[in-house]
Write an enzyme that holds these catalytic residues in place. Structure first.
Site, PDB file in Angstrom:
ATOM      1  N   GLU A  94       0.798  -1.210  -0.210  1.00 57.84           N
ATOM      2  CA  GLU A  94      -0.029   0.006  -0.104  1.00 57.84           C
ATOM      3  C   GLU A  94       0.956   1.106  -0.140  1.00 57.84           C
ATOM      4  O   GLU A  94       0.519   2.189  -0.791  1.00 57.84           O
ATOM      5  CB  GLU A  94      -1.113   0.051   1.281  1.00 57.84           C
ATOM      6  CG  GLU A  94      -1.992  -1.291   1.091  1.00 57.84           C
ATOM      7  CD  GLU A  94      -1.421  -2.383   1.907  1.00 57.84           C
ATOM      8  OE1 GLU A  94      -2.421  -2.970   2.717  1.00 57.84           O
ATOM      9  OE2 GLU A  94       0.022  -2.445   2.039  1.00 57.84           O
ATOM     10  N   CYS A 115      -0.380  -0.088   7.779  1.00 54.98           N
ATOM     11  CA  CYS A 115      -1.083   0.589   6.422  1.00 54.98           C
ATOM     12  C   CYS A 115      -2.274   0.943   6.639  1.00 54.98           C
ATOM     13  O   CYS A 115      -2.906   1.827   5.824  1.00 54.98           O
ATOM     14  CB  CYS A 115      -1.029  -0.565   5.435  1.00 54.98           C
ATOM     15  SG  CYS A 115       0.693  -1.198   5.187  1.00 54.98           S
ATOM     16  N   ALA A 131      11.354 -36.609  -9.138  1.00 55.35           N
ATOM     17  CA  ALA A 131      11.421 -37.136 -10.510  1.00 55.35           C
ATOM     18  C   ALA A 131      11.099 -38.599 -10.539  1.00 55.35           C
ATOM     19  O   ALA A 131      11.887 -39.266  -9.811  1.00 55.35           O
ATOM     20  CB  ALA A 131      12.771 -36.728 -11.239  1.00 55.35           C
ATOM     21  N   ASP A 152      23.509 -39.758  -2.076  1.00 58.01           N
ATOM     22  CA  ASP A 152      23.608 -38.740  -3.183  1.00 58.01           C
ATOM     23  C   ASP A 152      24.343 -37.409  -2.928  1.00 58.01           C
ATOM     24  O   ASP A 152      24.773 -37.041  -3.917  1.00 58.01           O
ATOM     25  CB  ASP A 152      21.986 -38.148  -3.573  1.00 58.01           C
ATOM     26  CG  ASP A 152      21.294 -39.301  -4.068  1.00 58.01           C
ATOM     27  OD1 ASP A 152      21.599 -40.550  -4.287  1.00 58.01           O
ATOM     28  OD2 ASP A 152      19.809 -39.070  -4.261  1.00 58.01           O
ATOM     29  N   LEU A 159      21.501 -29.154  -2.086  1.00 56.54           N
ATOM     30  CA  LEU A 159      20.287 -28.617  -1.555  1.00 56.54           C
ATOM     31  C   LEU A 159      20.278 -26.920  -1.702  1.00 56.54           C
ATOM     32  O   LEU A 159      19.467 -26.474  -0.644  1.00 56.54           O
ATOM     33  CB  LEU A 159      19.865 -28.993  -0.180  1.00 56.54           C
ATOM     34  CG  LEU A 159      19.623 -30.579  -0.252  1.00 56.54           C
ATOM     35  CD1 LEU A 159      18.881 -31.007   1.147  1.00 56.54           C
ATOM     36  CD2 LEU A 159      18.806 -31.258  -1.152  1.00 56.54           C
ATOM     37  N   ARG A 205      21.442 -23.058  -7.269  1.00 57.14           N
ATOM     38  CA  ARG A 205      22.782 -23.089  -8.281  1.00 57.14           C
ATOM     39  C   ARG A 205      22.371 -22.443  -9.549  1.00 57.14           C
ATOM     40  O   ARG A 205      23.196 -21.671 -10.098  1.00 57.14           O
ATOM     41  CB  ARG A 205      23.757 -23.779  -8.095  1.00 57.14           C
ATOM     42  CG  ARG A 205      24.146 -24.317  -6.792  1.00 57.14           C
ATOM     43  CD  ARG A 205      24.986 -25.688  -6.606  1.00 57.14           C
ATOM     44  NE  ARG A 205      24.566 -26.831  -7.271  1.00 57.14           N
ATOM     45  CZ  ARG A 205      23.593 -27.666  -6.875  1.00 57.14           C
ATOM     46  NH1 ARG A 205      23.057 -27.137  -5.620  1.00 57.14           N
ATOM     47  NH2 ARG A 205      23.201 -28.755  -7.441  1.00 57.14           N
ATOM     48  N   GLY A 250      13.935 -39.352  -0.766  1.00 57.26           N
ATOM     49  CA  GLY A 250      13.642 -40.482  -1.529  1.00 57.26           C
ATOM     50  C   GLY A 250      12.407 -41.023  -1.244  1.00 57.26           C
ATOM     51  O   GLY A 250      11.547 -40.329  -0.446  1.00 57.26           O
ATOM     52  N   LEU A 277       9.264 -39.321   1.528  1.00 59.87           N
ATOM     53  CA  LEU A 277       8.114 -38.876   0.747  1.00 59.87           C
ATOM     54  C   LEU A 277       6.866 -39.579   1.263  1.00 59.87           C
ATOM     55  O   LEU A 277       5.864 -39.040   1.563  1.00 59.87           O
ATOM     56  CB  LEU A 277       8.415 -38.926  -0.708  1.00 59.87           C
ATOM     57  CG  LEU A 277       9.472 -37.946  -1.311  1.00 59.87           C
ATOM     58  CD1 LEU A 277       9.727 -38.534  -2.630  1.00 59.87           C
ATOM     59  CD2 LEU A 277       8.787 -36.498  -1.393  1.00 59.87           C
ATOM     60  N   SER A 284       6.394 -40.973   4.010  1.00 58.95           N
ATOM     61  CA  SER A 284       6.196 -40.637   5.478  1.00 58.95           C
ATOM     62  C   SER A 284       5.132 -39.672   5.605  1.00 58.95           C
ATOM     63  O   SER A 284       4.218 -39.615   6.330  1.00 58.95           O
ATOM     64  CB  SER A 284       7.496 -40.364   6.270  1.00 58.95           C
ATOM     65  OG  SER A 284       8.054 -41.637   6.147  1.00 58.95           O
TER      66      SER A 284
END
Length: 364
Positions: free
Chosen positions: A60, A96, A166, A212, A216, A219, A296, A300, A302
């Site tokens: 505003e 505001c 993926a 892996d 995280l 970049r 992994g 996921l 969980s």
């Protein structure tokens, strides 16, 4: 078409512009919401603005600053369209709502009321008591989608949770031996890095972190780095891994100790069936509005089993491996968005129990 219908269409057009402006602050305003404002006099836009970054002027105020000297005499009796109720409290910046009363605006049109406990209708009250006409609920669903992270945080006391993975065209995340395989292309990878700059935190499990060695970080896209979170129950991850490189703030969730070394925080929690609930409480206390889970299948799944997710973003690459580690299977999902990113396909789903369903035509 009657005058009332024409007026509503005009109001929706102006609000749609305010929502577009609001999203220019994506990735920079948390823990504040994304807000845009448009000032209109006699059907002409005389000012526009948005909340650029946390701690800066609100939408505003930026909208009023944008009014030219030649148009400043039009501010009284003008209408402001703003996607979220003007704030009513002193924070880093003054309220505001009081500023709009001082400017003697004729009307304020709002998409959503603010769920924050220090506002929650008080902004509207200040406006009305100051003699300003107030209209709410214009493009309300669209406004909820834009600020779904903010609403989830204040209404459910936890971050908005995005699952991302993926998979191959035959439904696998990796070969059985976890050997490296490139599932998605450069365009999809760049999009993922863009998403990282837009969310408050990113999380993986111990197996993914160990095998892996992910960074995280964003970049491939310029922007703010998310808080990195990894589950490491017994603190077994090698300190030579990227998660300890201090390139971004990092939480190591474990059951052994609570310490802070630079920007690496060992967060001690109890590893039982309440672990994710405990983590959500800690993230809420730290004002983390959103979380991407990039782990992994165990991590996921969980979240999926507990129904603890709001949105899922799934890339399917143009490759097949015939056997391996199966990708997670969602439940209670509702299709929201489909797109192609290079040779990959992207599907976005929302949890059917979420209060912030995807609105057709809106961006992620």
């Amino acid at each position: 078409m009657g005058n009332a219908d024409k007026d509503l269409l005009k109001a929706e057009d102006h609000m749609r512009f305010a929502l577009d402006l609001a999203q220019r602050g994506k990735g920079h305003t948390a823990p504040n919401p994304m807000v845009g404002a448009v000032l209109v006099s006699n059907d002409r836009i005389i000012g526009e603005g948005w909340h650029h970054f946390y701690g800066g002027d609100h939408a505003e105020v930026n909208c009023l600053k944008n009014v030219t000297e030649a148009d400043k005499h039009l501010v009284p009796e003008s209408t402001m369209y703003v996607n979220l109720e003007p704030c009513a409290h002193f924070g880093i910046t003054p309220p505001c709502a009081a500023r709009l009363v001082a400017e003697k605006l004729k009307k304020v049109v709002i998409a959503n009321k603010d769920p924050f406990e220090k506002v929650r209708g008080e902004g509207v009250k200040i406006l009305k008591e100051g003699g300003i006409e107030v209209q709410t609920g214009v493009l309300e669903k669209e406004g909820l989608w834009v600020n779904r992270r903010f609403f989830c945080f204040h209404e459910h006391k936890r971050p908005y949770i995005i699952l991302k993975w993926a998979q191959t065209e035959d439904g696998f995340m990796a070969p059985a031996d976890r050997s490296p395989v490139q599932i998605t292309g450069t365009q999809s990878q760049q999009l993922v890095h863009k998403w990282r700059t837009e969310e408050s935190a990113i999380m993986v499990g111990a197996t993914t972190a160990l095998n892996d060695n992910p960074q995280l970080t964003a970049r491939l896209w310029e922007g703010r780095q998310p808080l990195r979170i990894v589950l490491d129950r017994k603190l077994q991850l090698p300190h030579t891994h990227h998660l300890f490189d201090k390139s971004a703030a990092t939480w190591i969730i474990n059951e052994l100790k609570e310490t802070l070394e630079g920007n690496v925080h060992s967060v001690q929690l109890i590893f039982d069936h309440t672990l994710l609930t405990q983590l959500m409480h800690r993230l809420y206390d730290a004002k983390i509005l959103s979380l991407i889970v990039e782990g992994g299948p165990f991590s996921l799944n969980s979240f999926i089993k507990k129904g603890l997710w709001d949105e899922a973003r799934i890339f399917t690459g143009n490759v097949a491996i015939e056997d391996g580690i199966m990708a997670p299977a969602l439940k209670d999902e509702v299709p929201a968005f489909d797109a192609n990113t290079g040779s990959d396909s992207l599907q976005v789903f929302v949890n059917k129990h979420t209060h912030y369903p995807y609105v057709q035509g809106m961006e992620l």
